[in-house]
Scaffold this active site. Structure first.
Site, PDB file in Angstrom:
ATOM      1  N   TYR A  74       0.846  -1.200   0.000  1.00 34.97           N
ATOM      2  CA  TYR A  74       0.000   0.000   0.000  1.00 34.97           C
ATOM      3  C   TYR A  74       0.877   1.244   0.000  1.00 34.97           C
ATOM      4  O   TYR A  74       1.838   1.343   0.763  1.00 34.97           O
ATOM      5  CB  TYR A  74      -0.908  -0.035   1.232  1.00 34.97           C
ATOM      6  CG  TYR A  74      -1.759   1.204   1.448  1.00 34.97           C
ATOM      7  CD1 TYR A  74      -2.321   1.895   0.370  1.00 34.97           C
ATOM      8  CD2 TYR A  74      -2.034   1.669   2.724  1.00 34.97           C
ATOM      9  CE1 TYR A  74      -3.109   3.019   0.574  1.00 34.97           C
ATOM     10  CE2 TYR A  74      -2.833   2.781   2.943  1.00 34.97           C
ATOM     11  CZ  TYR A  74      -3.363   3.452   1.857  1.00 34.97           C
ATOM     12  OH  TYR A  74      -4.136   4.568   2.061  1.00 34.97           O
ATOM     13  N   CYS A  75       0.542   2.205  -0.872  1.00 34.83           N
ATOM     14  CA  CYS A  75       1.234   3.486  -0.928  1.00 34.83           C
ATOM     15  C   CYS A  75       2.728   3.254  -1.197  1.00 34.83           C
ATOM     16  O   CYS A  75       3.087   2.505  -2.098  1.00 34.83           O
ATOM     17  CB  CYS A  75       0.969   4.268   0.351  1.00 34.83           C
ATOM     18  SG  CYS A  75       1.615   5.955   0.374  1.00 34.83           S
ATOM     19  N   LEU A  76       3.622   3.861  -0.426  1.00 37.56           N
ATOM     20  CA  LEU A  76       5.049   3.655  -0.637  1.00 37.56           C
ATOM     21  C   LEU A  76       5.446   2.209  -0.376  1.00 37.56           C
ATOM     22  O   LEU A  76       6.443   1.724  -0.934  1.00 37.56           O
ATOM     23  CB  LEU A  76       5.859   4.574   0.270  1.00 37.56           C
ATOM     24  CG  LEU A  76       5.673   6.077   0.067  1.00 37.56           C
ATOM     25  CD1 LEU A  76       6.633   6.845   0.943  1.00 37.56           C
ATOM     26  CD2 LEU A  76       5.869   6.451  -1.386  1.00 37.56           C
TER      27      LEU A  76
END
Length: 573
Positions: A304-306
């Site tokens: 998720y995300c970075l």
């Protein structure tokens, strides 16, 4: 230049950064001077901007009288220029309709003043336009008690008690900020008690992560386990908030053996941790522990995300090294190409990075609060001005929620890791260009040959969905792309049962022709409800037969449970 002079310069820059919330005044000055010089070099355009255009707008305003802007004019204004707080019936009455109209006129003038000035560097033009929009948002009549009808009505009705309560709220928030305490109400959301309550054990720990294995809730489970990796700039329990909106619990209840990485909150002693360390101590160490616990099975990797960006880098490195331990790759609001990263790119250039690097060199890390300021500027009306008016003028606090409490529970970022991320990925876009190296050798996303499930969210201001979608240009493998309603967090926390949720999904088989974003939105299947069941079905389709749940930890290899979930790293502030 000698080291002493360099150290003095870094110290001075770090001190300035404390006063500017990490924003480089040099970067802003460069952008402004570029725009101002080129505007001055266009005498006709400059005259129109400073005299003729404001006069014409004033005449337009006068010709319509104290009425809302015409429909054709209002429709051309961006969402932030319109400021949806000004849409209530109270704003249709004089003199508030005049304030609103003047606000819109000023916004149109600033827009004309800052756009399309010949010769201005594109990045500088974006910074100037962004700064102008910040000023426009600041001076919205909704932000000032004397020009806000709701505030005036509330003040009259309470004989000013709302202002007294607002002052008390301000004093309480200031006290908490000075003492580095969480915001009021966050104490009701403690990890392990109120949030992050899915049952499990920490089965592995090193100097960077705790690996959590969640207890099964079904008599049999899919053969392949799931490894969840969130971003290192956030506490992992964004994906395990309350039981009603926990993606981790949803996957466990769907018959998956789920592991999650809980990152350590680094201190200045961890300043030299870089991307390779996060890959080795995070992803690879977790895979080793999972393989020991569930031997002979490949792993569904979910980032998720970075965390998704890091997972993609790791998957590319594993493909390069012929490491076939991954079964699938799921990327949630994760960018792999940073040519169009949205408004966050306004804060990333050489001047800004040098400024941040000086700040981090002094601290050894970037504090979560320093990073939060940049995110707040991306949505100032929602994240700055509306809450300030609500708390400090109307005297009302918005009830704390699990997501708000998590958002206030940030983590620090090691100096080296954050500098590598910003410079190599954001500024140089090295991953998409095939120049990103892991352990000294470049990696290519085109080498990834496992199926990919990617999710973008429509109103994401951190990872815009069109930027996330660029993965389709970089990988030739089987990709299912989901575009869902909501923003960076709300779109991912899309639990089943919410009738207002919708998403689109389109499957592209290996080596199929690229589908541009506009074609995607026209062609992708429209589905009502949460996208979580689509992920569950996709993972199940790429899993083997079900079997008895594995033991908690690989006891025979010394990986006995360390402690109960959510562990100890998540508690560090």
């Amino acid at each position: 230049m000698d080291k002493g002079s360099d150290a003095l310069g870094r110290t001075l820059n770090a001190a300035r950064a404390q006063l500017t919330a990490g924003l480089s005044p040099v970067a802003l000055a460069l952008a402004w001077s570029d725009w101002a010089i080129h505007l001055a070099a266009q005498p006709v355009r400059s005259a129109q901007a400073w005299t003729v255009h404001p006069l014409l707008l004033a005449m337009d305003m006068a010709s319509h009288g104290p009425q809302p802007l015409p429909v054709h004019t209002a429709s051309t204004l961006g969402p932030r220029e319109r400021d949806r707080r000004l849409a209530g019936p109270q704003w249709d009455e004089w003199p508030f309709n005049l304030y609103r109209q003047a606000f819109h006129v000023r916004g149109r003038w600033l827009h004309e003043l800052t756009r399309n000035v010949p010769g201005v560097d594109r990045h500088h033009a974006q910074i100037v336009a962004f700064a102008a929009q910040q000023l426009q948002d600041m001076f919205s009549p909704a932000n000032w008690p004397a020009t806000n009808p709701l505030v005036l009505q509330r003040t009259a009705a309470t004989c000013g008690l709302n202002l007294l309560q607002g002052a008390c709220n301000w004093a309480e928030d200031l006290r908490r900020a000075l003492l580095h305490q969480p915001p009021k109400g966050a104490e009701a959301f403690v990890p392990g008690h109120d949030v992050a309550v899915t049952s499990g054990k920490v089965v592995f720990r090193n100097d960077l992560i705790e690996l959590i294995q969640y207890a099964p809730t079904t008599p049999t489970v899919h053969a392949e386990p799931v490894l969840v990796m969130s971003a290192w700039i956030m506490k992992y329990y964004i994906l395990d908030l309350s039981p009603r909106n926990s993606l981790i619990r949803y996957l466990v209840d769907s018959g998956f053996t789920v592991f999650a990485i809980s990152w350590k909150n680094p201190s200045d002693k961890d300043c030299d941790l870089g991307v390779n360390d996060y890959l080795a101590l995070g992803l690879m160490a977790s895979l080793d522990a999972i393989n020991a616990t569930v031997p002979g099975q490949r792993v569904h990797a979910l980032g998720y995300c970075l965390g998704g960006t890091l997972m993609a880098i790791g998957a590319a490195a594993m493909a390069r090294d012929q490491d076939d331990r991954l079964a699938t790759l799921t990327l949630l609001a994760a960018q792999t190409d940073f040519t169009e990263p949205g408004e966050l790119s306004l804060f990333i250039d050489e001047s800004q990075l040098a400024f941040l690097e000086d700040l981090m060199a002094r601290q050894g890390y970037l504090d979560a609060g320093q990073m939060a300021g940049a995110f707040q500027l991306l949505r100032p009306i929602d994240l700055i001005w509306s809450p300030m008016v609500q708390k400090y003028v109307l005297g009302e606090r918005t009830p704390m929620t699990d997501l708000m409490a998590w958002n206030a529970d940030g983590t620090r970022m090691p100096q080296r890791m954050h500098a590598e991320y910003l410079r190599n990925l954001f500024l140089d876009n090295a991953l998409a260009r095939g120049r990103y190296t892991v352990n000294g050798d470049p990696v290519s996303l085109g080498d990834i040959d496992v199926p990919i499930f990617a999710v973008g969210t429509r109103t994401d201001h951190v990872a815009p969905w069109r930027s996330v979608y660029k993965l389709n240009l970089l990988c030739d493998t089987d990709i299912s792309f989901v575009l869902t309603d909501g923003g960076h967090n709300g779109g991912i926390l899309s639990q089943p049962g919410n009738a207002s949720r919708h998403y689109q999904i389109l499957h592209r088989a290996t080596n199929d022709a690229y589908v541009p974003p506009n074609t995607y939105t026209a062609r992708a299947e429209q589905v009502d409800g949460s996208w979580w069941p689509a992920l569950q079905s996709w993972l199940a389709a790429h899993s083997g037969s079900r079997r008895e749940p594995p033991h908690m930890g690989a006891r025979q290899l010394g990986l006995a449970p360390v402690c109960d979930a959510p562990g100890t790293y998540v508690m560090a502030r």
